[in-house]
Write a protein that holds these residues in place. Structure first.
Motif, PDB file in Angstrom:
ATOM      1  N   ALA A  34       0.837  -1.194   0.000  1.00 49.40           N
ATOM      2  CA  ALA A  34       0.000   0.000   0.000  1.00 49.40           C
ATOM      3  C   ALA A  34       0.872   1.244   0.000  1.00 49.40           C
ATOM      4  CB  ALA A  34      -0.911   0.000   1.224  1.00 49.40           C
ATOM      5  N   ALA A  35       0.275   2.349  -0.392  1.00 56.89           N
ATOM      6  CA  ALA A  35       0.959   3.642  -0.323  1.00 56.89           C
ATOM      7  C   ALA A  35       1.218   3.983   1.142  1.00 56.89           C
ATOM      8  CB  ALA A  35       0.108   4.723  -0.979  1.00 56.89           C
ATOM      9  N   PRO A  36       2.208   4.822   1.423  1.00 54.32           N
ATOM     10  CA  PRO A  36       2.541   5.137   2.809  1.00 54.32           C
ATOM     11  C   PRO A  36       1.356   5.644   3.641  1.00 54.32           C
ATOM     12  CG  PRO A  36       4.218   6.005   1.352  1.00 54.32           C
ATOM     13  CD  PRO A  36       3.103   5.487   0.477  1.00 54.32           C
ATOM     14  N   ASP A  37       0.465   6.405   3.044  1.00 45.92           N
ATOM     15  CA  ASP A  37      -0.655   6.995   3.779  1.00 45.92           C
ATOM     16  C   ASP A  37      -2.003   6.350   3.453  1.00 45.92           C
ATOM     17  OD1 ASP A  37      -0.763   7.874   1.186  1.00 45.92           O
ATOM     18  OD2 ASP A  37      -1.204   9.956   1.690  1.00 45.92           O
ATOM     19  N   GLN A  38      -2.000   5.256   2.711  1.00 46.79           N
ATOM     20  CA  GLN A  38      -3.245   4.626   2.274  1.00 46.79           C
ATOM     21  C   GLN A  38      -3.922   3.870   3.419  1.00 46.79           C
ATOM     22  OE1 GLN A  38      -2.741   1.835  -0.919  1.00 46.79           O
ATOM     23  NE2 GLN A  38      -4.924   1.585  -1.237  1.00 46.79           N
ATOM     24  N   GLN A  39      -5.202   4.114   3.599  1.00 52.23           N
ATOM     25  CA  GLN A  39      -5.999   3.381   4.582  1.00 52.23           C
ATOM     26  C   GLN A  39      -6.462   2.095   3.917  1.00 52.23           C
ATOM     27  OE1 GLN A  39      -7.816   4.660   7.585  1.00 52.23           O
ATOM     28  NE2 GLN A  39      -6.873   6.662   7.714  1.00 52.23           N
ATOM     29  N   LEU A  40      -6.357   0.984   4.625  1.00 54.55           N
ATOM     30  CA  LEU A  40      -6.803  -0.299   4.089  1.00 54.55           C
ATOM     31  C   LEU A  40      -7.940  -0.847   4.922  1.00 54.55           C
ATOM     32  CD1 LEU A  40      -3.445  -2.150   3.301  1.00 54.55           C
ATOM     33  CD2 LEU A  40      -5.051  -1.183   1.657  1.00 54.55           C
ATOM     34  N   VAL A  41      -8.811  -1.607   4.276  1.00 60.26           N
ATOM     35  CA  VAL A  41      -9.847  -2.324   4.997  1.00 60.26           C
ATOM     36  C   VAL A  41      -9.190  -3.466   5.758  1.00 60.26           C
ATOM     37  CG1 VAL A  41     -11.606  -1.744   3.289  1.00 60.26           C
ATOM     38  CG2 VAL A  41     -10.339  -3.887   3.075  1.00 60.26           C
ATOM     39  N   GLU A  42      -9.909  -4.049   6.688  1.00 55.96           N
ATOM     40  CA  GLU A  42      -9.377  -5.194   7.425  1.00 55.96           C
ATOM     41  C   GLU A  42      -9.156  -6.351   6.460  1.00 55.96           C
ATOM     42  OE1 GLU A  42     -10.713  -8.129  11.035  1.00 55.96           O
ATOM     43  OE2 GLU A  42     -11.486  -6.081  10.996  1.00 55.96           O
ATOM     44  N   LEU A  43      -7.988  -6.973   6.564  1.00 54.72           N
ATOM     45  CA  LEU A  43      -7.623  -8.086   5.697  1.00 54.72           C
ATOM     46  C   LEU A  43      -7.516  -9.357   6.532  1.00 54.72           C
ATOM     47  CD1 LEU A  43      -4.892  -6.251   3.623  1.00 54.72           C
ATOM     48  CD2 LEU A  43      -7.150  -6.930   2.828  1.00 54.72           C
ATOM     49  N   PRO A  44      -7.562 -10.522   5.887  1.00 53.49           N
ATOM     50  CA  PRO A  44      -7.387 -11.763   6.639  1.00 53.49           C
ATOM     51  C   PRO A  44      -6.068 -11.745   7.418  1.00 53.49           C
ATOM     52  CG  PRO A  44      -8.137 -12.238   4.423  1.00 53.49           C
ATOM     53  CD  PRO A  44      -7.843 -10.769   4.470  1.00 53.49           C
ATOM     54  N   ALA A  45      -6.036 -12.421   8.556  1.00 54.32           N
ATOM     55  CA  ALA A  45      -4.881 -12.395   9.456  1.00 54.32           C
ATOM     56  C   ALA A  45      -3.598 -12.896   8.805  1.00 54.32           C
ATOM     57  CB  ALA A  45      -5.190 -13.209  10.708  1.00 54.32           C
ATOM     58  N   ASP A  46      -3.713 -13.782   7.824  1.00 52.15           N
ATOM     59  CA  ASP A  46      -2.514 -14.343   7.200  1.00 52.15           C
ATOM     60  C   ASP A  46      -1.976 -13.497   6.050  1.00 52.15           C
ATOM     61  OD1 ASP A  46      -4.733 -14.952   5.639  1.00 52.15           O
ATOM     62  OD2 ASP A  46      -3.935 -16.878   4.980  1.00 52.15           O
ATOM     63  N   VAL A  47      -2.555 -12.337   5.827  1.00 50.15           N
ATOM     64  CA  VAL A  47      -2.096 -11.438   4.763  1.00 50.15           C
ATOM     65  C   VAL A  47      -1.178 -10.380   5.361  1.00 50.15           C
ATOM     66  CG1 VAL A  47      -2.816  -9.717   3.054  1.00 50.15           C
ATOM     67  CG2 VAL A  47      -4.153 -11.805   3.348  1.00 50.15           C
ATOM     68  N   ALA A  48       0.044 -10.297   4.837  1.00 45.54           N
ATOM     69  CA  ALA A  48       1.006  -9.289   5.296  1.00 45.54           C
ATOM     70  C   ALA A  48       0.770  -7.986   4.543  1.00 45.54           C
ATOM     71  CB  ALA A  48       2.426  -9.780   5.053  1.00 45.54           C
ATOM     72  N   VAL A  49       0.968  -6.882   5.226  1.00 47.58           N
ATOM     73  CA  VAL A  49       0.846  -5.561   4.606  1.00 47.58           C
ATOM     74  C   VAL A  49       2.180  -4.855   4.751  1.00 47.58           C
ATOM     75  CG1 VAL A  49      -0.294  -3.311   4.683  1.00 47.58           C
ATOM     76  CG2 VAL A  49      -1.614  -5.402   5.115  1.00 47.58           C
ATOM     77  N   THR A  50       2.657  -4.291   3.652  1.00 43.32           N
ATOM     78  CA  THR A  50       3.864  -3.483   3.673  1.00 43.32           C
ATOM     79  C   THR A  50       3.565  -2.180   2.938  1.00 43.32           C
ATOM     80  OG1 THR A  50       6.254  -3.486   3.309  1.00 43.32           O
ATOM     81  CG2 THR A  50       4.910  -4.468   1.579  1.00 43.32           C
ATOM     82  N   ARG A  51       4.393  -1.201   3.109  1.00 46.41           N
ATOM     83  CA  ARG A  51       4.162   0.134   2.526  1.00 46.41           C
ATOM     84  C   ARG A  51       5.284   0.494   1.565  1.00 46.41           C
ATOM     85  NH1 ARG A  51      -0.965   1.972   4.050  1.00 46.41           N
ATOM     86  NH2 ARG A  51      -1.457   0.846   5.956  1.00 46.41           N
ATOM     87  N   ASP A  52       4.892   1.191   0.484  1.00 49.01           N
ATOM     88  CA  ASP A  52       5.897   1.722  -0.434  1.00 49.01           C
ATOM     89  C   ASP A  52       6.815   2.671   0.329  1.00 49.01           C
ATOM     90  OD1 ASP A  52       5.169   0.567  -2.908  1.00 49.01           O
ATOM     91  OD2 ASP A  52       3.613   2.073  -3.230  1.00 49.01           O
ATOM     92  N   ALA A  53       8.102   2.624   0.035  1.00 48.39           N
ATOM     93  CA  ALA A  53       9.057   3.537   0.671  1.00 48.39           C
ATOM     94  C   ALA A  53       8.864   4.960   0.152  1.00 48.39           C
ATOM     95  CB  ALA A  53      10.483   3.068   0.406  1.00 48.39           C
ATOM     96  N   VAL A  54       8.467   5.078  -1.108  1.00 47.78           N
ATOM     97  CA  VAL A  54       8.266   6.378  -1.748  1.00 47.78           C
ATOM     98  C   VAL A  54       6.868   6.382  -2.365  1.00 47.78           C
ATOM     99  CG1 VAL A  54       9.112   7.967  -3.504  1.00 47.78           C
ATOM    100  CG2 VAL A  54      10.725   6.507  -2.289  1.00 47.78           C
ATOM    101  N   ALA A  55       6.081   7.381  -2.046  1.00 48.82           N
ATOM    102  CA  ALA A  55       4.713   7.469  -2.561  1.00 48.82           C
ATOM    103  C   ALA A  55       4.681   7.875  -4.029  1.00 48.82           C
ATOM    104  CB  ALA A  55       3.921   8.492  -1.745  1.00 48.82           C
ATOM    105  N   HIS A  56       3.649   7.458  -4.720  1.00 48.89           N
ATOM    106  CA  HIS A  56       3.327   7.891  -6.088  1.00 48.89           C
ATOM    107  C   HIS A  56       4.375   7.491  -7.125  1.00 48.89           C
ATOM    108  CE1 HIS A  56       0.210  10.049  -4.013  1.00 48.89           C
ATOM    109  NE2 HIS A  56       1.115  10.735  -3.344  1.00 48.89           N
ATOM    110  N   GLU A  57       5.001   6.350  -6.944  1.00 42.74           N
ATOM    111  CA  GLU A  57       5.991   5.873  -7.913  1.00 42.74           C
ATOM    112  C   GLU A  57       5.425   4.785  -8.823  1.00 42.74           C
ATOM    113  OE1 GLU A  57       9.157   7.007  -8.613  1.00 42.74           O
ATOM    114  OE2 GLU A  57       8.589   8.665  -7.306  1.00 42.74           O
ATOM    115  N   GLY A  58       4.172   4.430  -8.638  1.00 44.62           N
ATOM    116  CA  GLY A  58       3.509   3.504  -9.545  1.00 44.62           C
ATOM    117  C   GLY A  58       3.632   2.042  -9.160  1.00 44.62           C
ATOM    118  N   PRO A  59       3.024   1.184  -9.978  1.00 43.54           N
ATOM    119  CA  PRO A  59       2.951  -0.237  -9.659  1.00 43.54           C
ATOM    120  C   PRO A  59       4.300  -0.945  -9.636  1.00 43.54           C
ATOM    121  CG  PRO A  59       1.768   0.245 -11.715  1.00 43.54           C
ATOM    122  CD  PRO A  59       2.266   1.539 -11.179  1.00 43.54           C
TER     123      PRO A  59
END
Length: 66
Positions: A34-59
């Motif tokens: 996810a983007a550094p400031d992106q809010q995410l919905v609750e995800l399953p417990a086995d799903v890891a979430v990490t953040r882009d180091a730099v925002a707006h750099e694309g996929p």
């Protein structure tokens, strides 16, 4: 598009949650980037979430981060 694509609903479920659930049936671990400031919905417990180091750099930055 003007709004958060991850939060769009498909079949009554946020898109990011639906995709994470489907991918987890075929692969592990599942990592959502996810983007550094992106809010995410609750995800399953086995799903890891990490953040882009730099925002707006694309996929491609998201793939590198993941």
């Amino acid at each position: 598009m003007g709004r958060d694509k991850a939060a769009l609903e498909l079949g009554g479920e946020p898109l990011v949650r639906r995709i994470a659930r489907a991918v987890s049936q075929a692969a592990a671990p599942v990592v959502v980037v996810a983007a550094p400031d992106q809010q995410l919905v609750e995800l399953p417990a086995d799903v890891a979430v990490t953040r882009d180091a730099v925002a707006h750099e694309g996929p491609l930055m998201g793939v590198a981060t993941g």
